[in-house]
Design a protein around this motif. Structure first.
Motif, PDB file in Angstrom:
ATOM      1  N   GLU A  28       0.858  -1.184   0.000  1.00 25.47           N
ATOM      2  CA  GLU A  28       0.000   0.000   0.000  1.00 25.47           C
ATOM      3  C   GLU A  28       0.891   1.229   0.000  1.00 25.47           C
ATOM      4  OE1 GLU A  28      -3.549   0.893   2.567  1.00 25.47           O
ATOM      5  OE2 GLU A  28      -3.659  -1.288   2.504  1.00 25.47           O
ATOM      6  N   ILE A  29       0.727   2.052  -1.006  1.00 25.63           N
ATOM      7  CA  ILE A  29       1.614   3.211  -1.142  1.00 25.63           C
ATOM      8  C   ILE A  29       0.780   4.490  -1.076  1.00 25.63           C
ATOM      9  CG2 ILE A  29       3.219   4.379  -2.714  1.00 25.63           C
ATOM     10  CD1 ILE A  29       3.443   1.318  -3.895  1.00 25.63           C
ATOM     11  N   ASP A  30       1.259   5.439  -0.283  1.00 21.39           N
ATOM     12  CA  ASP A  30       0.558   6.712  -0.190  1.00 21.39           C
ATOM     13  C   ASP A  30       1.068   7.630  -1.299  1.00 21.39           C
ATOM     14  OD1 ASP A  30      -0.667   9.030   0.493  1.00 21.39           O
ATOM     15  OD2 ASP A  30       0.687   9.487   2.158  1.00 21.39           O
ATOM     16  N   GLY A  31       0.207   7.894  -2.250  1.00 19.19           N
ATOM     17  CA  GLY A  31       0.596   8.701  -3.406  1.00 19.19           C
ATOM     18  C   GLY A  31       1.016  10.103  -3.024  1.00 19.19           C
ATOM     19  N   ALA A  32       0.476  10.607  -1.911  1.00 17.68           N
ATOM     20  CA  ALA A  32       0.775  11.988  -1.521  1.00 17.68           C
ATOM     21  C   ALA A  32       2.237  12.137  -1.099  1.00 17.68           C
ATOM     22  CB  ALA A  32      -0.150  12.406  -0.388  1.00 17.68           C
ATOM     23  N   GLU A  47      10.490   7.778  -6.825  1.00 24.01           N
ATOM     24  CA  GLU A  47       9.706   6.776  -6.085  1.00 24.01           C
ATOM     25  C   GLU A  47       9.021   5.817  -7.051  1.00 24.01           C
ATOM     26  OE1 GLU A  47       9.572   9.988  -5.125  1.00 24.01           O
ATOM     27  OE2 GLU A  47       9.719  10.086  -2.927  1.00 24.01           O
ATOM     28  N   VAL A  48       8.504   6.386  -8.142  1.00 25.08           N
ATOM     29  CA  VAL A  48       7.812   5.541  -9.118  1.00 25.08           C
ATOM     30  C   VAL A  48       8.813   4.603  -9.807  1.00 25.08           C
ATOM     31  CG1 VAL A  48       6.516   5.546 -11.294  1.00 25.08           C
ATOM     32  CG2 VAL A  48       5.879   7.106  -9.463  1.00 25.08           C
ATOM     33  N   ARG A  49      10.023   5.124 -10.079  1.00 23.75           N
ATOM     34  CA  ARG A  49      11.045   4.264 -10.714  1.00 23.75           C
ATOM     35  C   ARG A  49      11.415   3.108  -9.789  1.00 23.75           C
ATOM     36  NH1 ARG A  49      14.208   9.085 -13.300  1.00 23.75           N
ATOM     37  NH2 ARG A  49      12.994   9.251 -15.228  1.00 23.75           N
ATOM     38  N   ASP A  50      11.576   3.412  -8.496  1.00 25.27           N
ATOM     39  CA  ASP A  50      11.876   2.352  -7.522  1.00 25.27           C
ATOM     40  C   ASP A  50      10.782   1.293  -7.547  1.00 25.27           C
ATOM     41  OD1 ASP A  50      14.077   3.775  -6.878  1.00 25.27           O
ATOM     42  OD2 ASP A  50      13.285   4.599  -4.984  1.00 25.27           O
ATOM     43  N   LEU A  51       9.553   1.794  -7.604  1.00 23.91           N
ATOM     44  CA  LEU A  51       8.407   0.881  -7.606  1.00 23.91           C
ATOM     45  C   LEU A  51       8.433  -0.012  -8.844  1.00 23.91           C
ATOM     46  CD1 LEU A  51       4.877   1.765  -6.531  1.00 23.91           C
ATOM     47  CD2 LEU A  51       5.082   0.803  -8.787  1.00 23.91           C
ATOM     48  N   GLU A 103      -4.555   8.003  -3.040  1.00 24.06           N
ATOM     49  CA  GLU A 103      -4.388   9.427  -3.412  1.00 24.06           C
ATOM     50  C   GLU A 103      -3.486   9.561  -4.637  1.00 24.06           C
ATOM     51  OE1 GLU A 103      -6.156  11.621  -1.931  1.00 24.06           O
ATOM     52  OE2 GLU A 103      -6.803  10.421  -0.229  1.00 24.06           O
ATOM     53  N   VAL A 104      -3.756   8.755  -5.637  1.00 30.60           N
ATOM     54  CA  VAL A 104      -2.857   8.689  -6.790  1.00 30.60           C
ATOM     55  C   VAL A 104      -2.810  10.000  -7.567  1.00 30.60           C
ATOM     56  CG1 VAL A 104      -4.558   7.762  -8.411  1.00 30.60           C
ATOM     57  CG2 VAL A 104      -2.158   7.152  -8.686  1.00 30.60           C
ATOM     58  N   HIS A 105      -3.836  10.842  -7.391  1.00 31.21           N
ATOM     59  CA  HIS A 105      -3.844  12.118  -8.121  1.00 31.21           C
ATOM     60  C   HIS A 105      -2.690  13.029  -7.673  1.00 31.21           C
ATOM     61  CE1 HIS A 105      -6.284  12.804  -4.482  1.00 31.21           C
ATOM     62  NE2 HIS A 105      -5.669  13.957  -4.469  1.00 31.21           N
ATOM     63  N   PHE A 164       3.659  10.108 -13.271  1.00 28.68           N
ATOM     64  CA  PHE A 164       2.620   9.421 -14.055  1.00 28.68           C
ATOM     65  C   PHE A 164       3.213   8.871 -15.352  1.00 28.68           C
ATOM     66  CE2 PHE A 164      -1.042  11.679 -11.858  1.00 28.68           C
ATOM     67  CZ  PHE A 164      -1.657  10.511 -11.452  1.00 28.68           C
ATOM     68  N   ASN A 165       4.036   9.718 -16.008  1.00 30.38           N
ATOM     69  CA  ASN A 165       4.630   9.286 -17.275  1.00 30.38           C
ATOM     70  C   ASN A 165       5.518   8.065 -17.094  1.00 30.38           C
ATOM     71  OD1 ASN A 165       3.366  11.110 -18.857  1.00 30.38           O
ATOM     72  ND2 ASN A 165       4.957  12.676 -18.622  1.00 30.38           N
TER      73      ASN A 165
END
Ligand code: ZN
Length: 534
Positions: A92-96, A103-107, A127-129, A136-137
């Motif tokens: 579970e990842i908190d987008g905020a 962080e996204v690259r690590d994921l 809270e992905v927005h 996002f890209n």
């Protein structure tokens, strides 16, 4: 301390326990049974409606040792680990707080590895927005072609902020706000299990303030229980939530009926002194008026009333004192006041002003009757309903001052005919026209001057102007231009009284002596509620 907040303790663990999102449960269940599970989901909806809960249930459904099954066992290693948030394959990842590209690259790096033991690797991003554009890209490619047995579940309260490119790669579900009865029912169940004694009325109040969010409602319930202990009465619910009780509402409406502005204002001050929330009170009052209207228009209102605020007998008795139109106007005034109160730092004053407007709406129906009566009994030159050409020059919009003969001798009759036509086709609208004066009325055009912002705003919409044009056309037989102006420099009541006095002074000999001067002035005062200035 082993206390666990209700929202966590009573979090649904399987689809069948999820409340109010049947359309989503059904689609997801079918997908599981048909083994056609998407690799990316987007759950949107306001807070506390079950988005993250559904994501966790889905993770269990997919990973339960007995599964994939829509009815996970709840006891196997995966079920328990997911419930406790310890499952290494369900993250579970908190987008905020993880919104950057790194962080996204690590994921994404992490996504490439196979699951440690579970069937599916599930990434729940809340809270992905809040993710940045570049984050996002960075996600796009993985979302397009994810490794096998990897599932993304995004949750957001702000769907509008999600890029189209992401939306098109996800199966999207919109979570609905929960209804008041749905929340009440769940709270009832919780109290029952927890051996909490609470009146239904209290639970309904909590649900109402929860405003569609189960989590908020459950937090409020915890707060109320912390205040009262195991036995909760409605009064303590009202005290904790800052709501005004039914008795006060009833008294308030009584004073509204009796048109007691001073009493209403002091009642508001009392409410504020008690630390009650005026915004909530405004909403409760709207609900009360709505109930009065329901009682008025329905022969069997019981099933349509959404409140317990007071007895049906009281509602019936009070409803008799209002016209349905009046209640609608009052509702509109309060709707507007509620919005203005949110924006203003002087919310109490905004509310007080709105109440004074509420009182003003009371005699509308009477005006019709009185005007007709006066029109019938007096000659056509004495038209209290038509204070013609006051000569005021402080208009917000400059209007050309028409020559004295612009309003022809027969014009008032035409205006009355237009109003009669309005009363036939749109009775409610006639009330607005009572609040303006006519500055120009001839074959080609009609100028209406309003003295208050509120009515002016209501009337000046393109639809209403079109409606007035059509009505005038029906009466005249040809197109007539309609112009509306706002002029707050002179209250119409005073204009009316002055005009009327003028008429009496000049035409005393022609009035047929049916009424004495003081009687006529009294009529005007009754109609317009003004004061004699001289
Ligand atoms: Zn299981």
């Amino acid at each position: 301390m082993d206390f666990q907040v209700s929202a966590r303790k009573w979090r649904p663990q399987k689809f069948s326990e999820l409340i109010g999102q049947e359309h989503i449960v059904r689609t997801l269940s079918n997908a599981i049974e048909l083994e056609r599970v998407s690799h990316a989901f987007l759950f949107s909806g306001t807070r506390g409606v079950g988005k993250t809960t559904t994501a966790r249930i889905l993770a269990r459904v997919l990973n339960c040792e007995k599964g994939p099954t829509i009815d996970p066992c709840g006891v196997c290693t995966f079920c328990t680990e997911i419930t406790e948030g310890n499952c290494i394959d369900v993250q579970e990842i908190d987008g905020a707080s993880n919104n950057g590209v790194q962080e996204v690259r690590d994921l994404i790096d992490n996504v490439q590895y196979a699951t440690s033991s579970a069937r599916y690797k599930v990434y729940i991003i809340d809270e992905v927005h809040m993710l940045s554009k570049s984050a996002f890209n960075a996600l796009l490619k993985t979302l397009e072609e994810p490794p096998p047995r990897v599932i993304f579940i995004f949750a957001t309260t702000e769907l509008i902020k999600i890029p189209e490119t992401i939306l098109s790669r996800c199966q999207c579900f919109e979570f609905k706000p929960l209804s008041q009865p749905q929340i009440t029912q769940q709270l009832e169940l919780i109290c029952d299990q927890e051996k909490i004694e609470i009146e239904k009325r209290g639970l309904e109040d909590i649900s109402k303030i929860g405003a569609g969010s189960m989590r908020d409602a459950q937090s409020l319930l915890d707060q109320v229980i912390a205040y009262s202990g195991r036995k909760v009465n409605s009064e303590s619910v009202e005290a904790v939530l800052g709501i005004v009780g039914g008795n006060t509402l009833e008294t308030f409406v009584d004073k509204l009926i009796d048109r007691q502005p001073a009493a209403l204002v002091s009642l508001i001050q009392e409410i504020v002194k008690q630390g009650k929330d005026l915004g909530l009170f405004c909403r409760s009052l709207m609900e009360y008026l709505r109930n009065l209207l329901i009682v008025k228009i329905s022969k069997e209102p019981e099933g349509l009333l959404n409140t317990h605020t007071c007895s049906l007998e009281t509602l019936k008795k009070q409803a008799e004192r209002f016209h349905a139109d009046e209640l609608q106007v009052m509702f509109a005034i309060l709707t507007r006041a509620e919005m203005e109160m949110k924006r203003s730092t002087l919310s109490q004053m905004v509310f007080e002003m709105a109440l004074l407007r509420l009182i003003e709406t009371r005699p509308f129906q009477k005006i019709d009757e009185l005007i007709n009566k006066i029109n019938q009994s007096e000659n056509t030159n004495l038209q209290p309903s038509l204070p013609v050409q006051s000569g005021s020059s402080n208009s917000q919009e400059t209007i050309s001052t028409p020559p004295a003969n612009t309003v022809s001798q027969n014009s008032p009759v035409s205006w009355d005919r237009i109003k009669q036509q309005v009363s036939k086709t749109k009775p409610f609208f006639e009330h607005y026209l009572e609040k303006c004066r006519v500055s120009v009325l001839n074959e080609k055009e009609i100028h209406l001057v309003f003295n208050d912002n509120f009515t002016f705003d209501l009337v000046q919409t393109p639809e209403n102007i079109q409606y007035l044009k059509e009505t005038a056309k029906t009466v005249y037989g040809h197109d007539v231009d309609i112009k509306l102006t706002l002029d707050t420099s002179q209250p119409p009541a005073q204009v009316a009284v002055e005009e009327k006095k003028k008429s009496i002074d000049t035409e005393d000999t022609e009035t047929g002596k049916q009424k004495s001067e003081s009687e006529i002035i009294q009529d005007a005062l009754d109609i317009f509620g003004g004061v004699v200035v001289k």
